[in-house]
Design a protein around this motif. Structure first.
Motif, PDB file in Angstrom:
ATOM      1  N   GLN A  17       0.828  -1.199   0.000  1.00 15.50           N
ATOM      2  CA  GLN A  17       0.000   0.000   0.000  1.00 15.50           C
ATOM      3  C   GLN A  17       0.870   1.258   0.000  1.00 15.50           C
ATOM      4  O   GLN A  17       0.602   2.212  -0.728  1.00 15.50           O
ATOM      5  CB  GLN A  17      -0.935   0.001   1.214  1.00 15.50           C
ATOM      6  N   LEU A  18       1.926   1.265   0.788  1.00 14.02           N
ATOM      7  CA  LEU A  18       2.835   2.414   0.820  1.00 14.02           C
ATOM      8  C   LEU A  18       3.472   2.641  -0.550  1.00 14.02           C
ATOM      9  O   LEU A  18       3.628   3.780  -0.990  1.00 14.02           O
ATOM     10  CB  LEU A  18       3.919   2.205   1.878  1.00 14.02           C
TER      11      LEU A  18
ATOM     12  N   ALA B 139      -8.473   5.623  -3.798  1.00 10.72           N
ATOM     13  CA  ALA B 139      -9.529   4.870  -4.486  1.00 10.72           C
ATOM     14  C   ALA B 139      -8.913   3.865  -5.454  1.00 10.72           C
ATOM     15  O   ALA B 139      -9.352   2.716  -5.535  1.00 10.72           O
ATOM     16  CB  ALA B 139     -10.471   5.821  -5.224  1.00 10.72           C
ATOM     17  N   GLU B 140      -7.882   4.278  -6.201  1.00  5.77           N
ATOM     18  CA  GLU B 140      -7.217   3.354  -7.124  1.00  5.77           C
ATOM     19  C   GLU B 140      -6.554   2.214  -6.364  1.00  5.77           C
ATOM     20  O   GLU B 140      -6.595   1.068  -6.790  1.00  5.77           O
ATOM     21  CB  GLU B 140      -6.155   4.096  -7.940  1.00  5.77           C
ATOM     22  N   ALA B 141      -5.943   2.546  -5.234  1.00  4.46           N
ATOM     23  CA  ALA B 141      -5.294   1.521  -4.424  1.00  4.46           C
ATOM     24  C   ALA B 141      -6.327   0.520  -3.930  1.00  4.46           C
ATOM     25  O   ALA B 141      -6.088  -0.684  -3.930  1.00  4.46           O
ATOM     26  CB  ALA B 141      -4.549   2.151  -3.253  1.00  4.46           C
ATOM     27  N   HIS B 142      -7.497   1.007  -3.511  1.00  2.00           N
ATOM     28  CA  HIS B 142      -8.549   0.110  -3.037  1.00  2.00           C
ATOM     29  C   HIS B 142      -9.025  -0.789  -4.176  1.00  2.00           C
ATOM     30  O   HIS B 142      -9.212  -1.990  -3.989  1.00  2.00           O
ATOM     31  CB  HIS B 142      -9.711   0.903  -2.454  1.00  2.00           C
ATOM     32  N   GLN B 143      -9.191  -0.232  -5.365  1.00  2.00           N
ATOM     33  CA  GLN B 143      -9.638  -1.029  -6.506  1.00  2.00           C
ATOM     34  C   GLN B 143      -8.613  -2.084  -6.885  1.00  2.00           C
ATOM     35  O   GLN B 143      -8.951  -3.123  -7.424  1.00  2.00           O
ATOM     36  CB  GLN B 143      -9.925  -0.124  -7.706  1.00  2.00           C
ATOM     37  N   SER B 144      -7.343  -1.828  -6.575  1.00  2.00           N
ATOM     38  CA  SER B 144      -6.304  -2.798  -6.921  1.00  2.00           C
ATOM     39  C   SER B 144      -6.203  -3.919  -5.900  1.00  2.00           C
ATOM     40  O   SER B 144      -5.346  -4.771  -5.996  1.00  2.00           O
ATOM     41  CB  SER B 144      -4.951  -2.092  -7.041  1.00  2.00           C
TER      42      SER B 144
ATOM     43  N   ALA C 274       3.163   5.894  -2.859  1.00  2.00           N
ATOM     44  CA  ALA C 274       4.388   6.567  -3.296  1.00  2.00           C
ATOM     45  C   ALA C 274       4.421   6.733  -4.814  1.00  2.00           C
ATOM     46  O   ALA C 274       4.990   7.701  -5.316  1.00  2.00           O
ATOM     47  CB  ALA C 274       5.611   5.793  -2.823  1.00  2.00           C
ATOM     48  N   ARG C 275       3.805   5.803  -5.540  1.00  2.00           N
ATOM     49  CA  ARG C 275       3.752   5.907  -7.004  1.00  2.00           C
ATOM     50  C   ARG C 275       2.668   6.865  -7.462  1.00  2.00           C
ATOM     51  O   ARG C 275       2.440   7.036  -8.648  1.00  2.00           O
ATOM     52  CB  ARG C 275       3.532   4.534  -7.621  1.00  2.00           C
TER      53      ARG C 275
END
Length: 114
Positions: free
Chosen positions: A84-85, A95-100, A89-90
């Motif tokens: 997640q970090l 929201a995009e992180a959750h979808q991934s 950082a990228r």
């Protein structure tokens, strides 16, 4: 998986003490009263992302496989947090992180509002 048993992969008590001293952390656990059940407690003290994040967690296993679940969580949680970090950082939005596939609990508070 290296093909080694859990006992072979386990850190020695001396190694655990050395790591805890290095990060100024101590962990203690007391096995329950059931003679046939293993200690189901696991604890985690980790410094992640070059010290930018401190992760402290206690896994209190219950039931027939509680020790297994606690161990899996103890091993997987730092990896999930680091993933997640790295996404943040990228420049990925929460929201995009959750979808991934990042668990909602690991997302910044603003990400939970969807």
């Amino acid at each position: 998986n290296s093909g080694r048993s859990g006992e072979e992969r386990a850190m020695t008590p001396q190694r655990v003490v050395g790591i805890c001293r290095a990060v100024a952390c101590s962990i203690s656990s007391l096995k329950g009263n059931k003679a046939t059940s293993p200690n189901q407690d696991r604890a985690l003290c980790a410094s992640l992302a070059g010290g930018a994040v401190g992760l402290l967690a206690v896994m209190d296993g219950h039931g027939e496989s509680g020790h297994t679940v606690a161990e899996v969580v103890c091993q997987a949680l730092p990896k999930l947090v680091l993933r997640q970090l790295a996404q943040v950082a990228r420049g990925k939005s929460a929201a995009e992180a959750h979808q991934s596939g990042a668990p909602r609990e690991l997302l910044p508070q603003s990400a939970g509002a969807s």
